[in-house]
Design an enzyme around this catalytic site. Structure first.
Site, PDB file in Angstrom:
ATOM      1  CD  GLU A 185      -2.388  -1.105   2.832  1.00  0.00           C
ATOM      2  OE1 GLU A 185      -1.737  -0.641   3.780  1.00  0.00           O
ATOM      3  OE2 GLU A 185      -3.462  -1.670   2.983  1.00  0.00           O
ATOM      4  N   PRO A 186       1.594   1.535  -1.059  1.00  0.00           N
ATOM      5  CG  PRO A 186       2.550   1.674  -3.191  1.00  0.00           C
ATOM      6  CD  PRO A 186       1.716   0.772  -2.307  1.00  0.00           C
ATOM      7  N   GLY A 187       1.929   5.054  -0.507  1.00  0.00           N
ATOM      8  CA  GLY A 187       1.308   6.373  -0.706  1.00  0.00           C
ATOM      9  C   GLY A 187       2.379   7.347  -1.156  1.00  0.00           C
ATOM     10  NE  ARG A 188       6.687   9.177   3.118  1.00  0.00           N
ATOM     11  CZ  ARG A 188       6.317  10.015   4.101  1.00  0.00           C
ATOM     12  NH1 ARG A 188       6.550  11.298   3.991  1.00  0.00           N
ATOM     13  NH2 ARG A 188       5.753   9.558   5.195  1.00  0.00           N
ATOM     14  NE  ARG A 211       5.705  14.728   5.508  1.00  0.00           N
ATOM     15  CZ  ARG A 211       6.988  14.468   5.506  1.00  0.00           C
ATOM     16  NH1 ARG A 211       7.822  15.290   4.902  1.00  0.00           N
ATOM     17  NH2 ARG A 211       7.457  13.399   6.091  1.00  0.00           N
ATOM     18  CE1 TYR A 253       4.568  13.572  11.419  1.00  0.00           C
ATOM     19  CE2 TYR A 253       4.722  14.548   9.243  1.00  0.00           C
ATOM     20  CZ  TYR A 253       3.987  13.903  10.206  1.00  0.00           C
ATOM     21  OH  TYR A 253       2.685  13.577   9.954  1.00  0.00           O
ATOM     22  CB  CYS A 270      -0.110  34.530  13.906  1.00  0.00           C
ATOM     23  SG  CYS A 270      -0.907  35.578  12.712  1.00  0.00           S
ATOM     24  CD  GLU A 271       2.112  28.304  15.352  1.00  0.00           C
ATOM     25  OE1 GLU A 271       2.844  27.480  15.892  1.00  0.00           O
ATOM     26  OE2 GLU A 271       0.869  28.238  15.376  1.00  0.00           O
ATOM     27  CE1 TYR A 301       0.280  10.507   4.336  1.00  0.00           C
ATOM     28  CE2 TYR A 301       2.450  10.191   3.391  1.00  0.00           C
ATOM     29  CZ  TYR A 301       1.263   9.674   3.838  1.00  0.00           C
ATOM     30  OH  TYR A 301       1.031   8.315   3.769  1.00  0.00           O
TER      31      TYR A 301
HETATM   32  N1  LLP Z   1      -0.886   1.716   4.786  1.00  0.00           N
HETATM   33  C1  LLP Z   1      -1.192   2.084   6.037  1.00  0.00           C
HETATM   34  C2  LLP Z   1      -1.986   1.194   6.864  1.00  0.00           C
HETATM   35  C3  LLP Z   1      -0.760   3.332   6.527  1.00  0.00           C
HETATM   36  O1  LLP Z   1      -1.060   3.681   7.774  1.00  0.00           O
HETATM   37  C4  LLP Z   1      -0.004   4.184   5.696  1.00  0.00           C
HETATM   38  C5  LLP Z   1       0.445   5.489   6.176  1.00  0.00           C
HETATM   39  C6  LLP Z   1       0.283   3.772   4.395  1.00  0.00           C
HETATM   40  C7  LLP Z   1      -0.170   2.516   3.975  1.00  0.00           C
HETATM   41  C8  LLP Z   1       1.057   4.620   3.431  1.00  0.00           C
HETATM   42  O2  LLP Z   1       2.341   4.884   3.870  1.00  0.00           O
HETATM   43  P1  LLP Z   1       3.368   5.627   2.892  1.00  0.00           P
HETATM   44  O3  LLP Z   1       3.666   4.681   1.754  1.00  0.00           O
HETATM   45  O4  LLP Z   1       2.734   6.864   2.402  1.00  0.00           O
HETATM   46  O5  LLP Z   1       4.545   5.875   3.731  1.00  0.00           O
HETATM   47  N2  LLP Z   1       1.745  12.262   7.702  1.00  0.00           N
HETATM   48  C9  LLP Z   1       2.969  11.489   7.735  1.00  0.00           C
HETATM   49  C10 LLP Z   1       2.781  10.100   7.183  1.00  0.00           C
HETATM   50  C11 LLP Z   1       1.739   9.295   7.899  1.00  0.00           C
HETATM   51  C12 LLP Z   1       1.543   7.940   7.284  1.00  0.00           C
HETATM   52  C13 LLP Z   1       0.381   7.235   7.879  1.00  0.00           C
HETATM   53  N3  LLP Z   1       0.127   5.951   7.326  1.00  0.00           N
HETATM   54  C14 LLP Z   1       4.059  12.224   6.964  1.00  0.00           C
HETATM   55  O6  LLP Z   1       3.797  13.307   6.456  1.00  0.00           O
HETATM   56  O7  LLP Z   1       5.181  11.762   6.911  1.00  0.00           O
END
Ligand code: LLP
Length: 424
Positions: free
Chosen positions: A281-284, A321, A325, A352-353, A382
């Site tokens: 399940e890639p997002g980033r 971010r 982080y 304002c910070e 993100y």
């Molecule tokens: N699958 C599950 C169950 C997840 O919780 C996540 C991310 C992904 C897949 C996708 O992960 P990725 O491939 O995008 O790393 N806001 C944070 C990232 C939070 C990710 C939460 N879960 C940031 O900006 O780094």
């Protein structure tokens, strides 16, 4: 001293004879003039190429796009068109994906605290899988089944006790986690047993996700090993190893490609004798590098002996971010992509910070002036999805560029949008 590394820019970036940047055949200066700033510019070819790479590397039906990284109607359609399934982590993400026309059979619902309403919404829509995260959720699924809803196909989210090397806020595989059923203390085995005997769910497999922005392939291999040991005797058809592949944000960083990640995971699973379908399940890794954010410089403040502050017209509301982080970003001038970045400044927003920082110690070219456009690359994940209206800033528009054409896929918010939920 160095110019912005071209490897941090979207795939179809090109530099014109005058040194200025185009993406997808569209000049960044022209896009900013037409759509205003701040502006998210996504390279559609880059997005499509990463989706296609994931589908090729893992196989059809085994690459699931984690929509939390960036979701709008156009993105949901694009990922689905390219053969990905979609992971949604709330009723809202589920709604957007369905409204985009993605069939429920291509959607997987996540969440550590899904409400009964969200579970009902998913079951009624007929999602492919619900990833069950807790005993309380199993209780809610029993109650929904008792009301006459069909038993959904589910995966059990397992916390494998593997600590990924990343920021503690986005590490999820360790024992001390709000996510999933703990493997080490026996909860995972108890949950699987209950699901196998339950008439309210059909257990299709197991799921784990060790964390996000993970660079070490060995972390993923370790999770695969732990999951394989637990999964093999259960002999279930599906094994999902989550997302989490890191990307390079700043000069000198190097991340594995999606293909390399697939090789590590799939080789590990094969060596471990895993017979289930292995998916991820890639997002980033799909969206981060596809976008840049374009800002306009409004104020430059020199504090002798301290530092220079360069303030732009966005900030922590379009990219939280760095504040959340401590994430690093680079900055550059779209009018002079190859200019050596010889100066140092703190790149800040207009909130304002003092915490409103985009780049703590940015390298910038000499000659930067008020009115210049300034961009940060690798903002496709993100950024827009975590954007807020803090200080009642309107959230920026999103433009997809491709073959010389630009289309607005999310319009800029208006001041009227800021009061649309207010009740007098
Ligand atoms: N699958 C599950 C169950 C997840 O919780 C996540 C991310 C992904 C897949 C996708 O992960 P990725 O491939 O995008 O790393 N806001 C944070 C990232 C939070 C990710 C939460 N879960 C940031 O900006 O780094």
């Amino acid at each position: 001293m160095s110019a912005i590394p071209l490897g941090l820019l979207p795939d179809t970036s090109s530099v014109a004879a005058d040194g200025s940047l185009s993406i997808g055949g569209c000049s960044i200066a022209d896009l900013a003039a037409e759509h205003g700033t701040p502006l998210f510019v996504y390279d559609e070819a880059h997005l499509r190429a990463r989706c296609a790479e994931a589908v090729r590397a893992f196989g059809p039906g085994r690459a699931v796009y984690a929509t939390k990284a960036f979701l709008c109607t156009a993105m949901a359609r694009l990922a689905y068109d390219e053969g990905m399934l979609l992971d949604v982590a709330s009723g809202g993400e589920l709604f957007v994906a369905l409204r985009a026309g993605v069939p429920a059979s291509a959607l997987v619902l996540h969440g550590n605290n899904k409400s009964s309403a969200e579970l009902r919404q998913a079951i009624e829509a007929g999602v492919r899988h619900i990833v069950v995260d807790s005993f309380d959720e199993l209780g809610r699924l029993d109650a929904l089944h008792a009301t006459g809803l069909p038993a959904p196909r589910v995966l059990a989210r397992i916390t494998p006790g593997v600590h990924a090397h990343t920021h503690e806020f986005i590490a999820t595989g360790q024992d001390d986690s709000k996510f999933g059923f703990n493997l080490g203390n026996g909860d995972a085995a108890r949950a699987v047993e209950r699901m196998r005997r339950s008439a309210s769910v059909h257990l299709d497999g197991l799921h784990c996700h060790i964390g996000s922005n993970v660079f070490a392939a060995s972390n993923f291999a370790k999770a695969a090993e732990v999951m394989a040991a637990f999964a093999t005797p259960l002999d279930l058809p599906e094994l999902v190893l989550g997302g989490g592949l890191g990307v390079a944000y700043v000069e000198g960083e190097e991340a594995p490609t999606i293909t390399h990640w697939a090789n590590v995971l799939l080789d590990a699973c094969q060596a471990l004798g895993v017979r289930s379908n292995v998916s991820v399940e890639p997002g980033r890794a799909i969206v981060a590098g596809a976008a840049i954010t374009v800002y306009a410089v409004g104020t430059i403040k020199d504090i002798p002996g301290v530092r220079r502050y360069v303030a732009v017209d966005g900030g922590m509301s379009d990219n939280p971010r760095p504040v959340l982080y401590g994430s690093g970003y680079e900055a550059f001038l779209p009018r002079a992509v190859a200019a050596p970045r010889t100066e140092r400044a703190r790149l800040v927003g207009k909130h304002c910070e003092s915490g409103d920082v985009l780049v703590f110690d940015a390298r910038l070219p000499a000659g930067l002036a008020v009115g210049d456009l300034l961009a940060t690359p690798v903002t496709g994940a993100y950024g827009h999805s975590m954007a807020s209206n803090y200080n009642k800033l309107t959230r920026p528009p999103v433009v997809f560029v491709r073959d010389g054409e630009a289309r607005v896929v999310v319009r800029r918010e208006t001041f009227e949008d800021l009061v649309r939920c207010d009740v007098l």
